[in-house]
Design an enzyme around this catalytic site. Structure first.
Site, PDB file in Angstrom:
ATOM      1  N   GLU A  90       6.963  10.176  30.058  1.00 12.81           N
ATOM      2  CA  GLU A  90       6.266  11.432  29.768  1.00 12.81           C
ATOM      3  C   GLU A  90       7.018  12.631  30.363  1.00 12.81           C
ATOM      4  OE1 GLU A  90       1.842  10.244  28.921  1.00 12.81           O
ATOM      5  OE2 GLU A  90       2.264   9.869  31.028  1.00 12.81           O
ATOM      6  N   HIS A 136       0.277  14.876  36.379  1.00 11.98           N
ATOM      7  CA  HIS A 136      -0.327  14.397  35.127  1.00 11.98           C
ATOM      8  C   HIS A 136      -1.161  13.169  35.447  1.00 11.98           C
ATOM      9  CE1 HIS A 136      -0.997  12.686  31.249  1.00 11.98           C
ATOM     10  NE2 HIS A 136      -0.091  11.736  31.379  1.00 11.98           N
ATOM     11  N   TYR A 156     -14.419  28.510  41.229  1.00  9.89           N
ATOM     12  CA  TYR A 156     -13.178  27.773  41.500  1.00  9.89           C
ATOM     13  C   TYR A 156     -12.492  27.323  40.221  1.00  9.89           C
ATOM     14  CZ  TYR A 156     -14.893  28.376  46.064  1.00  9.89           C
ATOM     15  OH  TYR A 156     -15.347  28.986  47.196  1.00  9.89           O
ATOM     16  N   HIS A 199      -6.021  11.550  26.000  1.00 11.16           N
ATOM     17  CA  HIS A 199      -4.960  11.061  26.876  1.00 11.16           C
ATOM     18  C   HIS A 199      -5.220  11.401  28.347  1.00 11.16           C
ATOM     19  CE1 HIS A 199      -0.277  10.879  27.472  1.00 11.16           C
ATOM     20  NE2 HIS A 199      -0.918  10.556  28.571  1.00 11.16           N
ATOM     21  N   HIS A 245      -4.490  10.347  34.142  1.00  8.93           N
ATOM     22  CA  HIS A 245      -5.389   9.787  33.132  1.00  8.93           C
ATOM     23  C   HIS A 245      -6.760   9.600  33.785  1.00  8.93           C
ATOM     24  CE1 HIS A 245      -1.733   7.610  31.026  1.00  8.93           C
ATOM     25  NE2 HIS A 245      -1.589   8.928  31.096  1.00  8.93           N
TER      26      HIS A 245
HETATM   27 ZN    ZN Z   1      -0.059  10.007  30.317  1.00  7.26          ZN
END
Ligand code: ZN
Length: 210
Positions: free
Chosen positions: A73, A92, A119, A159, A94
Site C-alpha cells: 500500500e 493507515h 476534537y 477498506h 483497518h
Molecule cells: Zn489497507
C-alpha cells in the site's frame, strides 16, 4: 531526531496500536519521512512485531535501499507525501469502526465525519472518502492526489483509514481520533444528534488553525 530514533519510535507506535486492537493480523502500515527518504513498515508484517532494522528504507525516488520489501500500500503513502509537503508521517489502519464507516452506503464522501465534537474539527478537519480500489492498486494514490492536499484524513471505501500528520505522534493521535469519531457516529446512529453549528466550527478553525 536521528534515523535510529525514528525507527524505534515507529516500532513503538505500531506496537501500541496493535496491542490496543487497532490493527489485527498483519493489517495496517505506517511510514515516516527521513532527511533522505522514507521509512515504511514491510509487507505482510504485524504492527505488533516489527524490528527497527528490518523496516523498509526507501530513497527519494521511492526505491528500496535497505530492509524488507515495503507494504504493497506504498502508493497511499507516496501520494500523501507528494501532495501535502508538510506531511512527516502516515498511519493507515483497518480498525473496526473506521472500516465500518467506510462500508456504509450513506457515508457522505465529501464529509465522512460530521462535527460531533471539537476534537473531530481540530484534529481531523474534513474527512473525505476515497472510491474503492483493490489493495495495492496505484489508483488509490491518484484519488488522494486529486484532493490536492486539502485533506489529511481519509477513509478508503470498504477498506480503512489513512491519516497524515507532521510527525509520528501526531499522525498516530489523529488516526486514533478518527477511529473514535467513527465509533461515536455508529453509536449515535438512528438517534437525533446535535452537531456543532457552522459558527462553532468557524470559531475552532479560527482559534486552533495551525
Ligand atoms: Zn489497507
Amino acid at each position: 531526531m536521528s534515523e535510529l530514533q525514528l525507527r524505534c519510535e515507529l516500532v513503538r507506535l505500531a506496537r501500541s496500536l496493535h496491542e490496543r486492537g487497532y490493527s489485527a493480523g498483519s493489517s495496517g502500515n505506517i511510514s515516516v519521512r527521513l532527511a533522505d527518504g522514507v521509512l515504511m513498515t514491510p509487507t505482510n508484517a504485524s504492527l505488533g512485531a516489527l524490528q527497527p532494522d528490518r523496516l523498509s528504507k526507501l530513497d527519494a525516488a521511492w526505491q528500496l535501499v535497505s530492509g524488507d520489501p515495503p507494504s504493497k500500500e506504498i502508493f497511499l503513502h507516496r501520494a500523501f507525501y507528494e501532495s501535502r509537503p508538510a506531511t512527516g508521517a502516515i498511519v493507515h489502519l483497518h480498525s473496526t469502526y473506521g472500516t465500518a464507516l467506510s462500508c456504509l452506503a450513506d457515508t457522505d464522501p465529501n464529509d465522512c465525519v460530521p462535527a460531533l465534537t471539537p476534537y473531530i474539527v481540530m484534529r481531523l478537519g474534513t474527512v473525505r472518502l476515497i472510491p474503492y480500489v483493490r489493495p495495492g492498486d496505484p489508483g488509490a494514490g491518484d484519488f488522494i492526489r486529486e484532493l490536492r492536499g486539502n485533506a489529511h484524513a481519509v477513509l478508503l471505501s470498504n477498506h480503512g483509514s489513512v491519516v497524515a500528520g507532521k510527525d509520528l505522534m501526531s499522525a498516530g493521535g489523529a488516526a486514533e481520533e478518527l477511529e473514535q469519531a467513527a465509533k461515536l457516529l455508529l453509536t449515535l446512529r438512528g438517534l437525533p444528534v446535535r452537531l456543532l453549528s457552522a459558527d462553532q466550527v468557524s470559531e475552532l478553525n479560527r482559534i486552533f488553525a495551525s
